[in-house]
Design a protein around this motif. Structure first.
Motif, mmCIF file in Angstrom:
data_model
loop_
_atom_site.group_PDB
_atom_site.id
_atom_site.type_symbol
_atom_site.label_atom_id
_atom_site.label_comp_id
_atom_site.label_asym_id
_atom_site.label_seq_id
_atom_site.Cartn_x
_atom_site.Cartn_y
_atom_site.Cartn_z
ATOM 1 N N LYS A 110 0.834 -1.201 0.000
ATOM 2 C CA LYS A 110 0.000 0.000 0.000
ATOM 3 C C LYS A 110 0.873 1.257 0.000
ATOM 4 N N ALA A 111 1.957 1.244 0.791
ATOM 5 C CA ALA A 111 2.865 2.399 0.842
ATOM 6 C C ALA A 111 3.534 2.615 -0.514
ATOM 7 N N GLN A 114 1.120 4.237 -2.873
ATOM 8 C CA GLN A 114 0.951 5.654 -2.555
ATOM 9 C C GLN A 114 2.129 6.476 -3.066
ATOM 10 N N ARG A 115 3.345 5.940 -2.928
ATOM 11 C CA ARG A 115 4.532 6.648 -3.436
ATOM 12 C C ARG A 115 4.460 6.801 -4.949
ATOM 13 N N LYS A 119 1.900 10.388 -3.534
ATOM 14 C CA LYS A 119 1.438 10.724 -2.183
ATOM 15 C C LYS A 119 2.465 10.235 -1.168
ATOM 16 N N LYS A 120 2.516 10.897 -0.055
ATOM 17 C CA LYS A 120 3.413 10.492 1.008
ATOM 18 C C LYS A 120 2.707 9.419 1.845
ATOM 19 N N PRO A 121 3.296 8.218 1.912
ATOM 20 C CA PRO A 121 2.636 7.166 2.688
ATOM 21 C C PRO A 121 2.677 7.471 4.184
ATOM 22 N N SER A 124 4.420 3.729 9.111
ATOM 23 C CA SER A 124 3.902 2.476 9.642
ATOM 24 C C SER A 124 4.122 2.444 11.143
#
Length: 195
Positions: A110-111, A114-115, A119-121, A124
């Motif tokens: 998911k991170a 987003q990258r 977008k900035k993840p 965690s």
């Protein structure tokens, strides 16, 4: 003048349509009926790994039940069945760790998405739960009760009761998830009886 409308062909056609759709939900979990708020989940179109068969799944949503829950019956065959039986019999902590690893991998995917999207993840969070298990016996099955508790709020917990046993060359697993140990055991035993 005679009517050309015939009820018998319509009833036959409706019966055939219902029969064609009945397998979509698998076998019902008899002791967890719709009259008590349990809703069968459609499993007929699911694509599963070789060696895994979903037999039935049911969910009891919070708005229909005093206690929200999930129950399922699945069967494993061949190498998948042997691996699952070994994990349940010898190494249930390894099984719990593999679920935690899956959650970490899902968060990493998911991170990365987003990258890629610019977008900035979100950062965690460290693992903030404790997983433990105990064994219990049920009629004709081996049982494991897995409890996952929040470190910061031990009253927040999720409990999975797992019953498993051999049925010919297949390993059959009945499981139930609840926030209460007795409810999880009761629902898993209901699923086991319906296998």
């Amino acid at each position: 003048m005679r009517s050309r409308f015939h009820v018998a062909p319509l009833l036959l056609a409706a019966g055939l349509l219902l029969t064609a759709c009945s397998n979509q939900y698998g076998a019902p979990i008899t002791d967890l009926p719709a009259s008590a708020g349990w809703q069968p989940l459609p499993i007929g179109a699911w694509v599963l790994n070789d060696g895994l068969e979903a037999r039935s799944m049911a969910f009891c949503p919070r708005d229909a039940c005093a206690r929200q829950g999930f129950a399922a019956v699945v069967a494993f065959e061949g190498a998948e069945g042997r691996r699952m039986e070994q994990a349940l019999s010898e190494k249930p902590t390894m099984l719990a760790r593999s679920f935690a690893r899956l959650a970490v991998e899902k968060a990493a995917v998911k991170a990365a998405e987003q990258r890629r999207a610019g977008k900035k993840p979100a950062k965690s969070k460290p693992v903030d739960s404790i997983t433990d298990y105990t064994r219990f016996d049920a009629a004709g099955a081996n049982g494991i009760l897995v409890t996952i508790r929040a470190k910061e709020a031990p009253a927040r917990q999720g409990i999975t009761a797992i019953l498993y046993g051999r049925e010919g060359d297949r390993l059959v697993v009945a499981l139930a998830v609840s926030d209460d140990a007795e409810a999880a055991k009761r629902d898993a035993e209901a699923a086991w009886r319906s296998r």
